[in-house]
Design a protein around this motif. Structure first.
Motif, mmCIF file in Angstrom:
data_model
loop_
_atom_site.group_PDB
_atom_site.id
_atom_site.type_symbol
_atom_site.label_atom_id
_atom_site.label_comp_id
_atom_site.label_asym_id
_atom_site.label_seq_id
_atom_site.Cartn_x
_atom_site.Cartn_y
_atom_site.Cartn_z
ATOM 1 N N LEU A 117 20.727 77.313 9.261
ATOM 2 C CA LEU A 117 21.537 77.078 8.072
ATOM 3 C C LEU A 117 22.430 78.261 7.712
ATOM 4 C CD1 LEU A 117 18.712 75.502 5.862
ATOM 5 C CD2 LEU A 117 20.441 74.258 7.174
ATOM 6 N N THR A 118 22.328 79.335 8.470
ATOM 7 C CA THR A 118 23.018 80.566 8.082
ATOM 8 C C THR A 118 24.542 80.463 8.175
ATOM 9 O OG1 THR A 118 22.771 81.408 10.343
ATOM 10 C CG2 THR A 118 21.082 82.030 8.720
ATOM 11 N N GLY A 119 25.059 79.470 8.880
ATOM 12 C CA GLY A 119 26.507 79.368 9.036
ATOM 13 C C GLY A 119 27.185 78.486 8.007
ATOM 14 N N LEU A 120 26.478 78.031 6.985
ATOM 15 C CA LEU A 120 27.085 77.156 5.988
ATOM 16 C C LEU A 120 28.238 77.872 5.291
ATOM 17 C CD1 LEU A 120 23.904 75.542 4.373
ATOM 18 C CD2 LEU A 120 25.454 74.522 6.049
ATOM 19 N N LYS A 121 29.369 77.186 5.182
ATOM 20 C CA LYS A 121 30.548 77.837 4.608
ATOM 21 C C LYS A 121 30.580 77.747 3.094
ATOM 22 C CE LYS A 121 33.528 73.752 5.125
ATOM 23 N NZ LYS A 121 33.623 73.466 3.674
ATOM 24 N N GLY A 122 29.923 76.740 2.498
ATOM 25 C CA GLY A 122 29.893 76.614 1.049
ATOM 26 C C GLY A 122 31.216 76.127 0.480
ATOM 27 N N GLY A 123 31.334 76.284 -0.836
ATOM 28 C CA GLY A 123 32.575 75.937 -1.512
ATOM 29 C C GLY A 123 32.736 74.483 -1.898
ATOM 30 N N ARG B 233 12.013 73.018 2.327
ATOM 31 C CA ARG B 233 13.325 72.581 2.811
ATOM 32 C C ARG B 233 14.415 72.895 1.786
ATOM 33 N NH1 ARG B 233 11.077 66.733 5.020
ATOM 34 N NH2 ARG B 233 10.154 67.547 6.961
ATOM 35 N N LEU B 234 14.182 72.531 0.539
ATOM 36 C CA LEU B 234 15.157 72.854 -0.497
ATOM 37 C C LEU B 234 15.302 74.361 -0.642
ATOM 38 C CD1 LEU B 234 17.056 72.071 -2.811
ATOM 39 C CD2 LEU B 234 15.052 72.040 -4.316
ATOM 40 N N ALA B 235 14.172 75.073 -0.598
ATOM 41 C CA ALA B 235 14.224 76.535 -0.721
ATOM 42 C C ALA B 235 15.067 77.148 0.388
ATOM 43 C CB ALA B 235 12.804 77.102 -0.691
ATOM 44 N N ALA B 236 14.924 76.630 1.613
ATOM 45 C CA ALA B 236 15.693 77.165 2.739
ATOM 46 C C ALA B 236 17.183 76.939 2.544
ATOM 47 C CB ALA B 236 15.221 76.516 4.043
ATOM 48 N N LEU B 237 17.552 75.770 2.043
ATOM 49 C CA LEU B 237 18.968 75.492 1.838
ATOM 50 C C LEU B 237 19.555 76.386 0.745
ATOM 51 C CD1 LEU B 237 21.371 73.584 2.607
ATOM 52 C CD2 LEU B 237 20.798 72.373 0.505
ATOM 53 N N LEU B 238 18.859 76.503 -0.366
ATOM 54 C CA LEU B 238 19.367 77.333 -1.460
ATOM 55 C C LEU B 238 19.517 78.786 -1.011
ATOM 56 C CD1 LEU B 238 17.320 75.901 -4.484
ATOM 57 C CD2 LEU B 238 19.687 75.382 -3.834
ATOM 58 N N GLU B 239 18.580 79.262 -0.224
ATOM 59 C CA GLU B 239 18.641 80.644 0.268
ATOM 60 C C GLU B 239 19.830 80.841 1.194
ATOM 61 O OE1 GLU B 239 17.712 84.607 0.846
ATOM 62 O OE2 GLU B 239 16.870 83.197 -0.623
ATOM 63 N N ALA B 240 20.216 79.780 1.921
ATOM 64 C CA ALA B 240 21.286 79.904 2.912
ATOM 65 C C ALA B 240 22.684 79.785 2.312
ATOM 66 C CB ALA B 240 21.097 78.843 4.000
ATOM 67 N N LEU B 241 22.797 79.303 1.083
ATOM 68 C CA LEU B 241 24.124 79.110 0.502
ATOM 69 C C LEU B 241 24.799 80.454 0.272
ATOM 70 C CD1 LEU B 241 23.396 76.290 -2.110
ATOM 71 C CD2 LEU B 241 24.411 76.056 0.173
ATOM 72 N N PRO B 242 26.038 80.622 0.724
ATOM 73 C CA PRO B 242 26.734 81.906 0.576
ATOM 74 C C PRO B 242 27.023 82.203 -0.894
ATOM 75 C CG PRO B 242 28.206 80.231 1.457
ATOM 76 C CD PRO B 242 26.857 79.620 1.445
ATOM 77 N N PRO B 243 26.553 83.333 -1.438
ATOM 78 C CA PRO B 243 26.704 83.621 -2.873
ATOM 79 C C PRO B 243 28.141 83.594 -3.370
ATOM 80 C CG PRO B 243 25.140 85.131 -1.859
ATOM 81 C CD PRO B 243 25.777 84.370 -0.745
ATOM 82 N N ARG B 244 29.102 83.900 -2.504
ATOM 83 C CA ARG B 244 30.497 83.925 -2.947
ATOM 84 C C ARG B 244 31.179 82.569 -2.845
ATOM 85 N NH1 ARG B 244 33.006 89.629 -0.568
ATOM 86 N NH2 ARG B 244 31.506 91.026 -1.591
ATOM 87 N N HIS B 245 30.476 81.592 -2.282
ATOM 88 C CA HIS B 245 31.075 80.261 -2.110
ATOM 89 C C HIS B 245 30.047 79.192 -2.476
ATOM 90 C CE1 HIS B 245 34.594 82.005 -0.144
ATOM 91 N NE2 HIS B 245 33.756 82.752 0.544
ATOM 92 N N LEU B 246 29.465 79.326 -3.644
ATOM 93 C CA LEU B 246 28.443 78.380 -4.075
ATOM 94 C C LEU B 246 29.087 77.061 -4.492
ATOM 95 C CD1 LEU B 246 26.220 80.795 -6.203
ATOM 96 C CD2 LEU B 246 25.729 79.895 -3.912
ATOM 97 N N PRO B 247 28.324 75.976 -4.426
ATOM 98 C CA PRO B 247 28.876 74.688 -4.874
ATOM 99 C C PRO B 247 29.127 74.701 -6.374
ATOM 100 C CG PRO B 247 26.519 74.512 -4.441
ATOM 101 C CD PRO B 247 26.943 75.859 -3.945
ATOM 102 N N GLY B 248 30.018 73.817 -6.813
ATOM 103 C CA GLY B 248 30.276 73.723 -8.235
ATOM 104 C C GLY B 248 29.124 73.103 -8.995
ATOM 105 N N LYS B 249 28.386 72.226 -8.328
ATOM 106 C CA LYS B 249 27.258 71.541 -8.960
ATOM 107 C C LYS B 249 26.304 71.074 -7.878
ATOM 108 C CE LYS B 249 27.941 68.799 -12.487
ATOM 109 N NZ LYS B 249 28.380 67.630 -13.318
ATOM 110 N N VAL B 250 25.011 71.004 -8.221
ATOM 111 C CA VAL B 250 24.001 70.438 -7.329
ATOM 112 C C VAL B 250 23.376 69.236 -8.025
ATOM 113 C CG1 VAL B 250 21.842 70.801 -6.081
ATOM 114 C CG2 VAL B 250 23.496 72.675 -6.280
ATOM 115 N N TYR C 116 22.217 81.848 -10.602
ATOM 116 C CA TYR C 116 23.584 81.912 -10.078
ATOM 117 C C TYR C 116 24.616 81.239 -10.983
ATOM 118 C CZ TYR C 116 21.692 83.716 -5.719
ATOM 119 O OH TYR C 116 21.069 84.497 -4.774
ATOM 120 N N GLY C 117 24.164 80.614 -12.069
ATOM 121 C CA GLY C 117 25.106 79.976 -12.977
ATOM 122 C C GLY C 117 25.741 78.718 -12.434
ATOM 123 N N VAL C 118 25.043 78.041 -11.555
ATOM 124 C CA VAL C 118 25.532 76.782 -10.991
ATOM 125 C C VAL C 118 24.853 75.620 -11.723
ATOM 126 C CG1 VAL C 118 25.657 75.323 -8.928
ATOM 127 C CG2 VAL C 118 25.942 77.806 -8.727
#
Length: 293
Positions: A59-65, A84-101, A148-150
């Motif tokens: 999951l480390t290559g996720l681009k986010g945004g 599984r959810l924990a792994a995904l949240l950890e892999a999300l790039p902090p500078r390109h987080l989703p607007g909402k989950v 993260y304020g998401v």
């Protein structure tokens, strides 16, 4: 500029959400754990993003945004948390987080409520491992959201029905049900309407926190089986006592019989404004042309 959503868990509901998002002009990506899954998603107009929730390194290559991340993947079959959810949240790039989950949880986190009407302010009391893992995932997402304020939206969903999601095989086999006077309340939502609710939660800027999802018309569980049998011209199953059911029904069915609640969907209606096509079981079943094989 094209706006993109990510769907994690592209099963039945994920595919329905993808169709709605694409119809709304958004680009849709979907997490794919294998080449076969990637090919299938591409054929459905979903851009595959390779990654395996059970292999965090993938999951480390996720681009986010993404404007919205829809998380529909189930937790593992055992344990007390959802890695599984924990792994995904950890892999999300902090500078390109989703607007909402938007996270698809279960109304099972409330446990048995003795048939009471249940709002979102009811304290959860999960009674099965499956529900405890869901509640743990809710907590992990809420903590990540605060950090993260998401914005996070948690949808607590009961039984889902619709074409391909009906107990026709069980009815044909004549598996008994509990007598109506002993049968617990159950809640449900048509699969199409659930997809509408998910998209409404993703798109409405004010949507945040926990929402009960249902059509607002709970019935007892035996009524549901009778209604499906009547709709498809099948014999109604035999009715037995709750005491006898403990000896002859599967552990999975007994877990449903052990919990009775009526979900209050008022907050969902007031704040998400979904366009429910099937606000009761009668209209929902009338639109179903088939069930499971």
């Amino acid at each position: 500029m094209t706006r993109t959503v990510l769907i994690v868990g592209c099963g039945d509901i994920g595919r329905r959400v993808a169709r709605l998002e694409r119809a709304g002009g958004h680009s849709v990506e979907g997490l794919a754990r294998s080449a076969e899954t990637a090919e299938r998603l591409a054929g459905q107009g979903i851009t595959p993003v390779r990654g395996d929730l059970d292999s965090p390194a993938s999951l480390t290559g996720l681009k986010g945004g993404w404007i919205t991340l829809y998380y529909f993947a189930p937790p593992p079959a055992d344990g007390e948390v959802d890695p599984r959810l924990a792994a995904l949240l950890e892999a999300l790039p902090p500078r390109h987080l989703p607007g909402k989950v938007v996270y698809l949880s279960t109304s099972g986190v409330y446990g048995d409520c003795g048939g009471d009407w249940v709002g979102e302010d009811r304290l959860p009391h999960p009674q099965t491992g499956r529900s405890r893992r869901r509640l743990a995932a809710e907590g992990a997402l809420a903590a990540w959201s605060r950090r993260y304020g998401v914005t996070a939206v948690i949808l607590r969903v009961p039984g889902i029905y619709g074409p391909g999601r009906l107990p026709l095989q069980r009815l044909r086999a004549g598996v008994p049900v509990v007598r109506q006077e002993e049968s617990p309340y159950s809640n449900r939502i048509h699969a199409d309407d659930l997809a509408q609710v998910c998209v409404a939660a993703g798109r409405r800027a004010t949507a945040e926190g926990v929402y009960n999802v249902s059509d607002g018309h709970p019935t007892n569980l035996t009524d549901f089986f009778y209604a499906v049998a009547d709709r498809f011209g099948l014999p109604r199953p035999p009715a037995i006592s709750l005491e006898e059911a403990q000896r002859v029904l599967s552990p999975a069915m007994l877990s449903f019989l052990a919990e009775s609640k009526r979900l209050d969907n008022g907050r969902m209606l007031r704040e998400l404004h979904p366009r429910l096509r099937y606000p009761d079981l009668e209209r929902g079943l009338a639109a179903c042309s088939g069930g499971d094989p």
